[in-house]
Design an enzyme around this catalytic site. Structure first.
Site, PDB file in Angstrom:
ATOM      1  N   SER A  65       0.816  -1.210   0.000  1.00 37.78           N
ATOM      2  CA  SER A  65       0.000   0.000   0.000  1.00 37.78           C
ATOM      3  C   SER A  65       0.851   1.262   0.000  1.00 37.78           C
ATOM      4  CB  SER A  65      -0.926   0.021   1.220  1.00 37.78           C
ATOM      5  OG  SER A  65      -1.923  -0.965   1.113  1.00 37.78           O
ATOM      6  N   GLN A  66       0.271   2.320  -0.525  1.00 35.10           N
ATOM      7  CA  GLN A  66       0.873   3.654  -0.469  1.00 35.10           C
ATOM      8  C   GLN A  66       1.116   4.024   0.995  1.00 35.10           C
ATOM      9  OE1 GLN A  66      -1.810   6.518  -2.096  1.00 35.10           O
ATOM     10  NE2 GLN A  66      -0.497   8.272  -1.687  1.00 35.10           N
TER      11      GLN A  66
END
Length: 217
Positions: A65-66
Site C-alpha cells: 500500500s501507499q
C-alpha cells in the site's frame, strides 16, 4: 530492523514530513513509518521506489500500500500499546510491521499462500514477531477474539459480520467498503453487544477482499 543506511534513514524522514504535510497527525504513526525500512519489502531492483508515496506491485496480483494509506488507516485505529489487533490482508507485511511499532499484540491473516510464505520469512528475518495465519481473513480469527482493533487492508463490498462479532465492546474496525473500483474508508465502533456506530471518510482504491464474507461470498 537493520540494513538501514544513512541514506535510507534520510528518505524515511522525508517521507514522514510528506505524510505530515498531507494531514497525518498521530505522532506514534509517524514514528512507526519513520522506523520501518520499507525498502526491505521490495525486490532489490525496485528499491528506488520504496520511499515514494505510492503503491507498488508485490506479485500475485497484490500491492504494497501507499505509505499515506498505511498511515491513514493506522491513524483511524487510534492504537494504544496494549491493543490486541487483527489485520486482514498481510500482503508484504509492511502494514503489519507499522502496527508492531505501536503494539506487540498483532495477529495478521493472508489469503494467498505464496505471499504468506514469503512474508513469514521476511518478518522473521526482520525479527518482527506477529501471529501470522494463512486463511480466509474475511472470517477473522474467532478462536483469538475479541480484538480491540481490526484493520482490513482490502476493499470489501460490505462490512463482514464475522469481523463485527469479533470486536470487543468499545473496539473499532477500519475497513474500505465499496465496489471493485473505489471504496470509502469506514470506522465502525462496537458500542454494545448489538449496537455499532459508523463514520465514513475518504475514498481509496484497494485490491478486493477475497473470501466467504468478502468478494467470494
Amino acid at each position: 530492523m537493520d540494513a538501514n543506511s544513512y541514506r535510507h534513514r534520510g528518505l524515511r524522514r522525508a517521507l514522514v514530513e510528506e505524510l505530515r504535510r498531507k494531514g497525518i497527525r498521530d505522532e506514534k504513526v509517524l514514528a512507526a513509518i519513520g522506523t520501518v525500512p520499507r525498502h526491505l519489502f521490495f525486490a532489490p531492483a525496485f528499491q528506488a521506489h520504496a520511499y515514494q508515496d505510492k503503491a507498488f506491485p508485490i506479485g500475485e496480483g497484490q500491492t504494497i500500500s501507499q505509505p499515506y494509506t498505511v498511515a491513514y488507516q493506522t491513524e483511524l485505529l487510534r492504537l494504544t500499546p496494549d491493543d490486541k489487533v487483527l489485520e486482514i490482508g498481510t500482503g508484504s507485511g509492511y502494514q503489519c510491521c507499522v502496527l508492531l511499532q505501536i503494539t506487540p499484540h498483532v495477529y495478521s491473516i493472508e489469503y494467498n499462500p505464496v505471499l504468506f510464505e514469503g512474508t513469514r520469512k521476511r518478518l522473521a528475518a526482520l525479527h518482527q514477531q506477529a501471529h501470522l495465519v494463512c486463511g480466509d481473513g474475511s472470517l477473522g480469527l474467532p478462536d483469538q477474539a475479541p480484538f480491540d482493533k481490526i484493520l482490513v487492508t482490502a476493499g470489501s463490498p460490505n462490512i463482514p459480520r464475522p469481523l463485527l462479532r469479533q470486536l470487543r465492546i468499545g473496539g473499532a474496525l477500519v475497513i474500505p467498503v465499496g465496489d471493485a473500483q473505489v471504496q470509502r474508508m469506514m470506522r465502525v465502533v462496537r458500542e454494545s453487544e448489538d449496537e455499532f456506530s459508523r463514520e465514513i471518510f475518504e475514498e481509496f482504491r484497494f485490491v478486493p477482499l477475497l473470501g466467504r464474507a468478502g468478494w467470494g461470498g
